[in-house]
Design an enzyme around this catalytic site. Sequence first.
Site, PDB file in Angstrom:
ATOM      1  N   GLY A  71       0.816  -1.209   0.000  1.00 11.23           N
ATOM      2  CA  GLY A  71       0.000   0.000   0.000  1.00 11.23           C
ATOM      3  C   GLY A  71       0.852   1.261   0.000  1.00 11.23           C
ATOM      4  CB  THR A  72       3.996   2.094   1.798  1.00 11.88           C
ATOM      5  OG1 THR A  72       3.441   1.801   3.087  1.00 11.88           O
ATOM      6  CG2 THR A  72       4.946   3.272   1.902  1.00 11.88           C
ATOM      7  CG  ASN A 151      -4.815   4.173   9.113  1.00 10.72           C
ATOM      8  OD1 ASN A 151      -5.109   5.156   8.453  1.00 10.72           O
ATOM      9  ND2 ASN A 151      -3.779   4.165   9.937  1.00 10.72           N
ATOM     10  CD  GLN A 179      -7.031  -0.365   7.625  1.00 12.61           C
ATOM     11  OE1 GLN A 179      -7.865  -1.182   8.002  1.00 12.61           O
ATOM     12  NE2 GLN A 179      -5.755  -0.506   7.908  1.00 12.61           N
ATOM     13  CB  SER A 199      -2.090  -3.147   1.224  1.00  8.03           C
ATOM     14  OG  SER A 199      -1.093  -3.953   1.813  1.00  8.03           O
ATOM     15  CB  ALA A 200      -1.847  -8.592  -0.507  1.00  7.43           C
ATOM     16  CB  THR A 237      11.772  -9.814 -11.223  1.00  4.12           C
ATOM     17  OG1 THR A 237      12.836  -9.585 -12.134  1.00  4.12           O
ATOM     18  CG2 THR A 237      11.161 -11.187 -11.447  1.00  4.12           C
ATOM     19  CB  CYS A 325       3.136   3.187  11.325  1.00  7.51           C
ATOM     20  SG  CYS A 325       2.015   2.348  10.229  1.00  7.51           S
TER      21      CYS A 325
END
Length: 388
Positions: A71-72, A151, A179, A199-200, A237, A325
């Site tokens: 996500g970042t 978040n 989120q 984001s996963a 890659t 964070c």
Amino acid sequence: MKRIYLDYAATTPTHPEVVKAMLPYFSEIFGNPSSIYSLGQEARGAIEEARVKVANLIGARDEEIVFTSGGTEADNFALKGVAFANEARGNHIITTPIEHPAVMETSKFLERRGFNITYLPVDGYGLVDPDDVKKAIIPETVLISVMHANNEIGTVEPIAEIGKIAKEAGVYFHTDAVQAAGHIPLNVAELGVDLLSISAHKLYGPKGVGALYIRKGTKLVSFMHGGEQERRRRASTQNVAGIVGFGVAVALTLPEMDEEAERLIFLRDHLIKGIFDGIDHVRLNGHPTKRLPNNVNVSVDFVEGESMLLNLDLEGICASTGSACSSSVLEPSHVLLALGLSPEQAHGSLRLTLGKWTTKEEVERVVEVLPRVVAKLRAMSPLLKSGR
Ligand SMILES: *Cc1c(COP(=O)(O)O)cnc(C)c1O
């Protein structure tokens, strides 16, 4: 003691099915997706399958999805990519004071590089008023970035309304939907966004993989230079196993999203009620209804968030204060301060976020433990002056 995990907004456990789907891509199908022999093409095929799944989650076309390291990176790519590609048109960006650090710190970086950033006001629930967005637009505005769901406090912003305003003004619109994804329906056409980050690892996929949706025709520069991967928009890659896992996680989440949201809202409201019944001098942070199904955030007067966390940890309960964070630093949350909370109230905040494996029994255990923890801390609190 059985651990109770209530920090799904920080990260989620990887779904066992996801882990299973990823494994062959570390071993048998290890080829480089850019190689033309079949071993490489098999890996390429798996990436493209995942791309279709991720595109489906947000109603996009697969060629509009670029896989990133999370996500970042997606947030950095959106902001810097649009800012640097459209400098000749203007240098003004509109955002909010409650963004995730991935957007916030990128905005500050751009500000130091000469961009002009407007931070919109938010109300006591953390809501942005679309009218304020309209008023903030000037001829130099090139980008609006407003997160979909916060978040820390779970407040869900009026993205579709802001999307209309951005479109009318001809300004690019980015939303950080990290989120929101997996919890509430997302459709890029309905939202009117040009860029959207996901984001996963926030939706039962692996860490270190995410995606940026880039509407066809959006002008932005890449900041990973190298090979021609991802249609030359993001060199390096691909993280094949991670991307495969991301796709499977999305495909597992989508069909059960509505039912799961209903279940979580029930548990969330049960938890909020339990906290209010068991503890006095407590306030709910964030909007009561325009809120993520899995988010509870409260400020408890006369106690420190960090002390609550440590004591809950002793009881096997994982929670958070502020965002994950920043919970290692003692700065009060910038989000809670933006809502108008005092530094003391912000310091006394506790975030509990629920998920797929949260049970009613777990919620009930927290409702039993937390008042006890708070009473103990208040009994020895220097913040509690007298009479209580
Ligand atoms: C977690 C999070 C991010 C960062 O995503 P990573 O994949 O951990 O880099 C960005 N925005 C929001 C709202 C988040 O919750």
